[in-house]
Design a protein around this motif. Structure first.
Motif, PDB file in Angstrom:
ATOM      1  N   ARG A   1      12.505   2.071  92.123  1.00 40.25           N
ATOM      2  CA  ARG A   1      12.293   1.654  93.414  1.00 40.25           C
ATOM      3  C   ARG A   1      11.004   2.247  94.239  1.00 40.25           C
ATOM      4  N   ASN A   2      10.350   3.002  93.380  1.00 40.66           N
ATOM      5  CA  ASN A   2       9.304   3.850  93.946  1.00 40.66           C
ATOM      6  C   ASN A   2       8.394   4.335  92.726  1.00 40.66           C
ATOM      7  N   PRO A   3       7.293   3.685  92.762  1.00 42.02           N
ATOM      8  CA  PRO A   3       6.306   3.987  91.394  1.00 42.02           C
ATOM      9  C   PRO A   3       5.596   4.871  91.768  1.00 42.02           C
ATOM     10  N   GLY A   4       5.493   5.631  92.902  1.00 40.46           N
ATOM     11  CA  GLY A   4       4.740   6.723  93.343  1.00 40.46           C
ATOM     12  C   GLY A   4       5.647   8.078  93.309  1.00 40.46           C
ATOM     13  N   SER A   5       6.925   7.986  92.715  1.00 41.06           N
ATOM     14  CA  SER A   5       7.912   9.079  92.716  1.00 41.06           C
ATOM     15  C   SER A   5       7.499  10.051  92.027  1.00 41.06           C
ATOM     16  N   ALA A   6       7.713  11.414  92.140  1.00 41.24           N
ATOM     17  CA  ALA A   6       7.371  12.372  91.177  1.00 41.24           C
ATOM     18  C   ALA A   6       7.709  12.052  89.617  1.00 41.24           C
ATOM     19  N   GLY A   7       8.886  11.704  89.305  1.00 38.50           N
ATOM     20  CA  GLY A   7       9.171  11.402  88.105  1.00 38.50           C
ATOM     21  C   GLY A   7       8.011  10.639  87.203  1.00 38.50           C
ATOM     22  N   TRP A   8       7.707   9.469  87.893  1.00 41.31           N
ATOM     23  CA  TRP A   8       6.746   8.775  87.494  1.00 41.31           C
ATOM     24  C   TRP A   8       5.166   9.335  87.287  1.00 41.31           C
ATOM     25  N   MET A   9       4.815  10.221  88.125  1.00 42.66           N
ATOM     26  CA  MET A   9       3.713  10.854  88.243  1.00 42.66           C
ATOM     27  C   MET A   9       3.700  11.994  87.057  1.00 42.66           C
ATOM     28  N   VAL A  10       4.736  12.596  86.851  1.00 46.27           N
ATOM     29  CA  VAL A  10       4.857  13.526  85.575  1.00 46.27           C
ATOM     30  C   VAL A  10       4.909  12.822  84.298  1.00 46.27           C
ATOM     31  N   ALA A  11       5.785  11.552  84.137  1.00 43.23           N
ATOM     32  CA  ALA A  11       5.709  11.056  82.991  1.00 43.23           C
ATOM     33  C   ALA A  11       4.346  10.419  82.682  1.00 43.23           C
ATOM     34  N   ALA A  12       3.372  10.280  83.734  1.00 43.20           N
ATOM     35  CA  ALA A  12       1.839   9.673  83.599  1.00 43.20           C
ATOM     36  C   ALA A  12       1.165  10.871  83.005  1.00 43.20           C
ATOM     37  N   GLN A  13       1.317  11.944  83.534  1.00 44.34           N
ATOM     38  CA  GLN A  13       0.655  13.145  83.274  1.00 44.34           C
ATOM     39  C   GLN A  13       0.749  13.564  81.738  1.00 44.34           C
ATOM     40  N   TYR A  14       2.031  13.482  81.193  1.00 44.26           N
ATOM     41  CA  TYR A  14       2.176  13.807  79.947  1.00 44.26           C
ATOM     42  C   TYR A  14       2.238  12.761  78.772  1.00 44.26           C
ATOM     43  N   GLY A  15       2.030  11.369  79.168  1.00 43.54           N
ATOM     44  CA  GLY A  15       2.079  10.017  78.492  1.00 43.54           C
ATOM     45  C   GLY A  15       3.532   9.830  77.938  1.00 43.54           C
ATOM     46  N   VAL A  16       4.490  10.313  78.850  1.00 47.12           N
ATOM     47  CA  VAL A  16       5.921   9.835  78.364  1.00 47.12           C
ATOM     48  C   VAL A  16       6.240   8.747  78.817  1.00 47.12           C
ATOM     49  N   ASP A  17       6.886   7.677  77.922  1.00 49.19           N
ATOM     50  CA  ASP A  17       7.545   6.458  78.495  1.00 49.19           C
ATOM     51  C   ASP A  17       9.021   6.151  78.188  1.00 49.19           C
ATOM     52  N   SER A  18       9.829   7.414  77.914  1.00 43.98           N
ATOM     53  CA  SER A  18      11.288   7.218  77.781  1.00 43.98           C
ATOM     54  C   SER A  18      11.878   8.523  78.664  1.00 43.98           C
ATOM     55  N   ALA A  19      13.061   8.021  79.118  1.00 44.03           N
ATOM     56  CA  ALA A  19      13.890   9.173  80.024  1.00 44.03           C
ATOM     57  C   ALA A  19      15.410   9.189  79.527  1.00 44.03           C
ATOM     58  N   PRO A  20      15.683  10.436  79.483  1.00 42.41           N
ATOM     59  CA  PRO A  20      15.466  11.540  80.153  1.00 42.41           C
ATOM     60  C   PRO A  20      14.046  12.253  79.355  1.00 42.41           C
ATOM     61  N   PHE A  21      13.237  13.106  79.959  1.00 43.70           N
ATOM     62  CA  PHE A  21      12.535  14.250  79.190  1.00 43.70           C
ATOM     63  C   PHE A  21      12.645  15.554  79.809  1.00 43.70           C
ATOM     64  N   PHE A  22      12.003  16.369  79.194  1.00 43.55           N
ATOM     65  CA  PHE A  22      12.240  17.816  79.690  1.00 43.55           C
ATOM     66  C   PHE A  22      10.666  18.247  79.427  1.00 43.55           C
ATOM     67  N   VAL A  23      10.270  19.131  80.434  1.00 47.53           N
ATOM     68  CA  VAL A  23       9.029  19.935  80.416  1.00 47.53           C
ATOM     69  C   VAL A  23       9.278  21.301  80.542  1.00 47.53           C
TER      70      VAL A  23
END
Length: 114
Positions: A44-66
């Motif tokens: 519901r919020n494409p600007g949420s922190a999770g989306w930003m971190v996913a883009a930063q690391y090039g991840v397209d599946s959830a969940p993931f761990f950094v």
């Protein structure tokens, strides 16, 4: 070491199925206190922190761990069992999956994508 979990929240406000499963495994194994923060990739919020971190690391599946190690090195885990084995249980890198196992995962449609 700092561990960040990124999970996906669906448009209806519920965690994705795989995220629920991983959360339960973390709780059942007593590992949840080792997760330093949880970020949400909210549909519901494409600007949420999770989306930003996913883009930063090039991840397209959830969940993931950094995982940020004390020496500044970062690792990204998109496979929970590898994360569990290597980081939470401290047994080092998990054995590589066989080509057959990887092919089976590719055929499954019950895994959540970001």
């Amino acid at each position: 070491m700092r561990i960040t979990m990124v999970k996906k929240v669906l448009a209806d406000g519920q965690d994705c199925g795989k995220c629920k499963d991983v959360q339960q495994r973390l709780e059942k194994g007593g590992y949840l206190p080792r997760i330093d923060r949880v970020l949400v990739a909210d549909e519901r919020n494409p600007g949420s922190a999770g989306w930003m971190v996913a883009a930063q690391y090039g991840v397209d599946s959830a969940p993931f761990f950094v995982v940020r190690h004390d020496d500044g090195r970062e690792q990204v885990f998109t496979v929970f069992m590898s994360f569990l084995h290597e980081i939470l249980e401290g047994r080092g890198p998990a054995p590589q999956d066989s080509p057959e196992a990887l092919a089976e995962l590719a055929r499954r449609d019950d895994l959540d994508r970001l």
